[in-house]
Design an enzyme around this catalytic site. Structure first.
Site: not given
Lengths: 344, 130
Positions: A240, A297, A29, A202, A154, A200, A235, A113, A81
């Site tokens: 969100k 990361s 969706d 992350t 993304t 999650r 970053h 990143c 990367e």
């Protein structure tokens, strides 16, 4: 003696794909995805673009912006990367393409990143020690994400280059502070085409813990408060996380909004915080104070406090701004996107 | 392309480094070691072209040779650089966009790669000047 940014340059490929188009293929969706990620579309490289070509275009824009003599650039470090070669540096290609060779040092950096901000710190050290006149730090990526993975919505493409020196500063870097731990939240093993991640995991133990710790550490070190800043950049893996971490640290929406470019650009991995900083530099005025904290990361964060100096207005328009680079987008359907990404 | 051959041409391919005769001021690309007009009286030196020019003529490639087939249809053009010489290069634009006389500027792109494990050849292409 002051050390800081003497110039900056950005490059963003022209192609885009919308969340709706990716969601159509995977049966998701789109409204739910857009609401959840805070991203509407992302940049896609052309078929003849990769991390090296993007890094070169960003580096040339940085050189053009303040007319730097490339022969005075004593170090070039490229963080990514997605270096096109596993063995054979991207940095030598950039050095040759901007005319900085042969009397310089060059290397490729990798720290998910935040490799680009690690490159800024390396340049700061060499400039401070007097080893080099100018250093160039680049973050550039054609971000990888497996087809069908949540990351595919993304993972974008772009690059930003910063020239670090002592003379002709447009932003003085007041200080930098890092927070690093061994946290396996996101990785890509040798020979694998796509990264894997801990879902999650992350979030709290990775992104939030490292950004909050590095930012608080820096603010304590130089004795400042969130209210002392005009702009803040974090970053941007999605739309969100940076807003949530800003709120957690006591920053306002007004401070974060000018650098929040992820909704229409996507996550450019090593270039993410650096392109966002460039968007702020495109509109900041003399005396503005900026805080930037990257996240890589694995995991770590580099936080920087900087103040805009005089002279930024004169050189700002000599290279394209981030908003100019985001204009004129050409949209791809998923089949052409897959061709551009080399998936088919 | 053999790696040494590609490597020898990197200055011309990456940065449009050609030559200029200081006697008659004519510019050459690709670089020449002597000026054909001034001959012994010529004095040749390296010259970096600005990378701005205009399309003299073009063709749209639909049936490409190996290594370029994923990019079809693409535009191949003869470009007259502002300093004088003409060169052949790919124009990165929609084939419907191209026209004779169009102003173009150089960009840095991947030109070819020798398979998935071979060397990647980078160099100059052109795009409509913005």
């Amino acid at each position: 003696m002051s050390i800081g940014i003497t110039s900056y340059g950005v490059y963003i490929p022209r192609y885009r794909i919308k969340v709706e188009e990716i969601a159509r293929v995977w049966g998701d969706d789109p409204e739910n995805i857009k609401r959840g990620l805070g991203v509407c579309e992302k940049s896609v490289p052309d078929m003849d673009e990769d991390t090296a070509t993007i890094a070169v275009e960003a580096a040339r824009n940085a050189i053009r912006r303040n007319n730097t003599n490339p022969k005075e650039v004593g170090a070039i470090y490229v963080g990514s990367e997605s270096h096109p070669y596993v063995v054979k540096p991207t940095a030598t290609i950039v050095a040759e393409a901007i005319g900085a060779t042969p009397y310089l040092t060059a290397a490729d950096f990798e720290f998910a990143c935040k490799a680009g901000t690690a490159a800024i710190q390396a340049c700061m050290g060499e400039v401070a020690a007097g080893f080099i006149e100018y250093g160039m730090a680049i973050g550039s990526d054609v971000s990888q994400a497996a087809p069908g993975d949540a990351l595919e919505y993304t993972a974008a493409a772009g690059g930003a280059a910063y020239i670090i020196g002592k003379k002709n500063l447009i932003a003085e870097i007041e200080d930098t502070f890092s927070f690093t731990t061994d946290t396996p939240d996101f990785w890509r093993r040798e020979g694998m085409s796509y990264p894997l991640h801990g879902g999650r995991f992350t979030g709290e133990p990775a992104y939030f813990r490292h950004i909050v710790s590095a930012t608080k550490g820096l603010m304590e070190k130089i004795d400042v408060k969130p209210g002392d800043y005009d702009f803040v950049v974090f970053h941007q893996p999605n739309g969100k996380f940076p807003i949530r971490v800003a709120k957690k640290l006591g920053f306002t929406k007004e401070q974060i909004q000018p650098g929040l470019i992820v909704p229409t650009l996507g996550n450019t991995y090593s270039a993410s915080s650096l392109i966002s900083l460039a968007a702020v530099l495109d509109e900041a005025e003399q005396g503005s104070r900026i805080l930037m904290t990257s996240f890589g990361s694995g995991a770590g964060s580099d936080s920087f406090s900087m103040v805009i100096t005089e002279g930024i207005d004169e050189m700002r328009d000599k290279a394209p701004t981030v908003q100019e680079l985001l204009k004129g987008a050409r949209y791809l359907d998923y089949a052409l996107y897959a061709k551009h990404k080399g998936v088919m | 392309m053999a790696v040494p051959r590609f490597w020898r041409n990197i200055p011309a391919r990456y940065n449009l480094i050609g030559t200029k005769c200081l006697t008659c001021e004519k510019c050459y690309f690709p670089p020449r070691t002597t000026c054909p007009a001034c001959r012994r009286a010529g004095k040749i030196e390296m010259h970096k072209f600005e990378g701005i020019g205009e399309v003299v003529t073009y063709t749209v490639i639909h049936s490409a040779s190996e290594g370029f087939d994923r990019q079809t249809p693409y535009v191949l053009a003869i470009i007259r650089l502002d300093e004088g010489p003409c060169m052949t290069a790919q124009i990165v634009c929609d084939p419907n966009e191209i026209e004779i006389g169009m102003k173009v500027q150089s960009i840095f792109r991947k030109i070819a790669e020798e398979g998935p494990d071979g060397v990647i050849c980078y160099g100059t292409k052109f795009a409509p000047k913005r």
